[in-house]
Design a protein around this motif. Sequence first.
Motif: not given
Length: 481
Positions: A240-250, A219-221
């Motif tokens: 917790t290990t099941q979820l990782e976040i990545f910021e990007a303006e798609l 997501g972007r935020d």
Amino acid sequence: MIRLEEVMTVPRTVQDCYRYLQDFSTAEQWDPGVYRAVKQTPGPVMVGTQFDLLLNSAGRRLPMQYRITRLSPPREIVMQGEAEGLRALDTISLDDAGHGRTRIRYRADFTFTGRVARIEPLLHPWLRRVGRQAVAGLARALTPETQLPGPGLRDRLAHRTLLPAAWSFTERGYLRMTNKGLSHRVDGKTFVITGPTSGLGLATACELARLGARLLLVGRDTARLADAVAHIRDFSGCATTQLEIFEAELSLLSEVERIAPVLQAAAPQLDGLINNAGALFAEHGLTREGQERALAINLLAPWRLMSLLLPQLEAAGGRVINVASGGLYAQALHPQDMQYLDEPYDGSKAYARAKRALVDLTAIAAARVPGVTFHSMHPGWAATPGVAKSLPAFNARLQRWLRDARMGADTIVWLASAPVAAQGSGQFWFDRLPRPTALLPGTDVTPAQRGQLLAFLASLVPSDALLQRLDRPVGTLAQER
């Protein structure tokens, strides 16, 4: 007191059945007497976990609260329920029936109080009927499908005439579904989900996390992504290990190019890509890269992400699920004006045209890339923050009939998790059934338009790996499918 007891045998392991049933919020998937079930206690299910239910009762919605009083994994679940004039004690016992099957004994003891107690004898036949319907629904939810479902004659006719079909886009269409179960575990599988911070994306992430998936959330935020992670963990009880976040303006192809290698490193084998991020804009506008905004976020980003993650998807025999919209039924593809410059701008039309292009691209990819399953779908009319912001008048007029996000996300989760869904590559889905993509005259994509679409995409990224796989004559698509 009235006691109801039913026994069934389902072709699923005891462990699978237990994990599905201990979270009693799944009751909304299999019990037609439950309109909604929500786990109120955050985190993993344990003794003391509480659930709020809305029951369908004589045309009314009756609130009821349940609390787990005993868990003996994976053999027994005991819950106490309470509503106005009613107390319930539910006991679910599970036994190994051999050959991967489980015998489930469901016992419910009902005690009526106050004025309701006076009509207890009259309630017994009704309760028995409701109980049998619930048990039948549970058996369907836990029985793996072996063949893809297909629409019946009435359904096919409705979807050939747009107005009857449109009524099924409301929550009534979802509630009419025979099987709403989402019980297939995806432990150890990894999915990328774009746009996971609200609406359909968040509901999809919650269900897949409950089913055991590892999720890469794009997501972007960052702050909203962190909030989404907290919500998903509260809902699913996942680690917790099941979820990782990545910021990007798609909306920017450069951002897609930047984030793709990061996702590749995080998931050398990718079981699913769910292209959910999208937006509808009231006015014409361009991104920093000069692309019309609706085109950029609704078509260019999912197309490029599919291409860049294709090696990881092929390594796992993964699935791509592209989220579209029923609005595409009213729009044809306009490949000669992808940037929407030749006529006054209409945000709904621009959105629908981009989604139609994405749906057609999905079908082309399915015909040319056999190692990956490609799906497109539309969720019906769902009350999401995006709809409320982009279409306020539509949202206000239809509010009482709109689906909630978990109803809209149902088919996404089913396409991602159900083994049988791997058989339907290239289809366009609604409520777990394959649907036509064109209903109105002139809206079907012609071979010439398809060629123009691919040429336009190639003009943006000439070296795109997916387009290179699509270099056979596109006019043969119908025969290949």
